[in-house]
Design an enzyme around this catalytic site. Structure first.
Site, PDB file in Angstrom:
ATOM      1  CG  ASP A  46      -0.357   0.090   2.520  1.00  0.00           C
ATOM      2  OD1 ASP A  46       0.873  -0.080   2.621  1.00  0.00           O
ATOM      3  OD2 ASP A  46      -1.096   0.330   3.509  1.00  0.00           O
ATOM      4  CB  SER A  47       4.589   1.699   0.043  1.00  0.00           C
ATOM      5  OG  SER A  47       4.837   0.522  -0.707  1.00  0.00           O
ATOM      6  CG  ASP A  85       0.342  -3.955   2.174  1.00  0.00           C
ATOM      7  OD1 ASP A  85      -0.028  -4.577   3.189  1.00  0.00           O
ATOM      8  OD2 ASP A  85       1.157  -3.009   2.212  1.00  0.00           O
ATOM      9  CE  LYS A 115       2.909  -5.649   4.158  1.00  0.00           C
ATOM     10  NZ  LYS A 115       2.360  -4.542   4.976  1.00  0.00           N
ATOM     11  CD  GLU A 117       0.162  -1.188   8.077  1.00  0.00           C
ATOM     12  OE1 GLU A 117      -0.217  -0.384   8.965  1.00  0.00           O
ATOM     13  OE2 GLU A 117       0.693  -0.822   7.011  1.00  0.00           O
ATOM     14  CD  GLU A 184       7.571  -0.039   8.212  1.00  0.00           C
ATOM     15  OE1 GLU A 184       6.691  -0.770   7.723  1.00  0.00           O
ATOM     16  OE2 GLU A 184       7.775   1.128   7.826  1.00  0.00           O
TER      17      GLU A 184
END
Ligand code: KIV
Length: 267
Positions: A46-47, A85, A115, A117, A184
């Site tokens: 999602d970056s 993501d 993925k 978070e 991270e």
């Protein structure tokens, strides 16, 4: 000889002490190049919100936008494992909605895994996805989607309470059935402790050498980012300069009528 990487290969790599490599990609061209180079995992991160779309954070990017990018990556048919993501608010409400959105990544985005978070707070969702045969990669430590709660992009796990929380998060993600977890921006000694205390691979970004693998954002590695770079980034090449000079050469040749030449025209 190349081979399709699966989540089983990643576990084996951890068990045998072979380091795992992961890089982000958001389109066909780079996914193909990275896979051909031998990368193990491609993360459709999602970056993309920041590095592709120029947004100030990862929060605005949507499921539909992530699926569009994931489809482009999947068309490269990479040997690398594809991880989609999950964007902010695609797994934050109900378990049902979280599973449905993870399913969209597989069914519409042609990702092979997803993925998300979070640690203990997303355990139930990881479990539900895994139960529905959707493999999940966790992501703990500095979780960019929590930027407002964290009060900025800050290293996590610096005091005893936060260290304990991260250790518990890693265990929760593993217990929920995740096949790997991103660490991270955590102190390297804590990343080492987490890596040694769980059986699934840890993939570090700003988490030191002792993680089972490393991930970086492709634009950072290739020197294609603008503005301040985090300490953990290593720029392996400055493509921005190369690209700018190449385009300048094209512009000059057009202005000077040096391009196209006889070689580039139809008669
Ligand atoms: O979106 C992303 O690029 C990521 C990596 C930084 C792990 O989540």
């Amino acid at each position: 000889m190349t081979r399709k990487i699966t989540i089983l290969d990643l576990k084996k790599m951890k068990d045998e002490g072979e380091k795992i490599t992961m890089i982000t990609a958001y389109d066909f061209c780079f996914a193909k190049i990275f896979s051909d180079a031998g990368i193990d995992i491609i993360l459709v991160g999602d970056s993309a919100a920041n590095v592709v779309c120029g947004m100030d954070s990862t929060l605005p990017i949507t499921m539909d936008e992530m699926i569009f990018l994931s489809r482009a990556v999947a068309r490269a048919k990479p040997d690398a494992l594809i991880v989609g993501d999950m964007p902010f608010m695609s797994y934050h409400t109900s378990v049902d909605e979280a599973v449905a959105n993870a399913g969209r990544f597989i069914k519409e985005g042609f990702a092979e895994t997803v993925k998300l978070e979070g640690g203990q707070n997303v355990k139930e969702k990881i479990m539900a996805m895994t139960d529905m045969d959707i493999p999940v990669m966790g992501h703990i430590g500095l979780t960019p989607q929590s930027v407002h709660k964290m009060g900025g992009y800050k290293v996590q796990g610096k005091d005893d309470v936060s260290r304990k929380k991260l250790l518990n998060d890693a265990k929760a993600v593993e217990e929920a059935g995740a096949f790997a977890v991103v660490l991270e921006a955590v102190p390297s000694d804590l990343a080492k402790e987490i890596t040694e205390s769980i059986d699934i691979p840890t993939i570090g970004i700003g988490a030191g050498i002792d993680c089972d693998g490393q991930v970086l954002v492709m634009h950072d590695i290739l020197g294609l980012t603008f503005g301040k770079r985090p300490k953990f980034v290593k720029e392996y090449v400055n493509l921005k300069e190369t690209i700018e000079n190449t385009v300048k050469e094209f512009i000059d040749e057009v202005h000077d009528e040096k391009f196209p030449t006889d070689k580039h025209i139809y008669s």
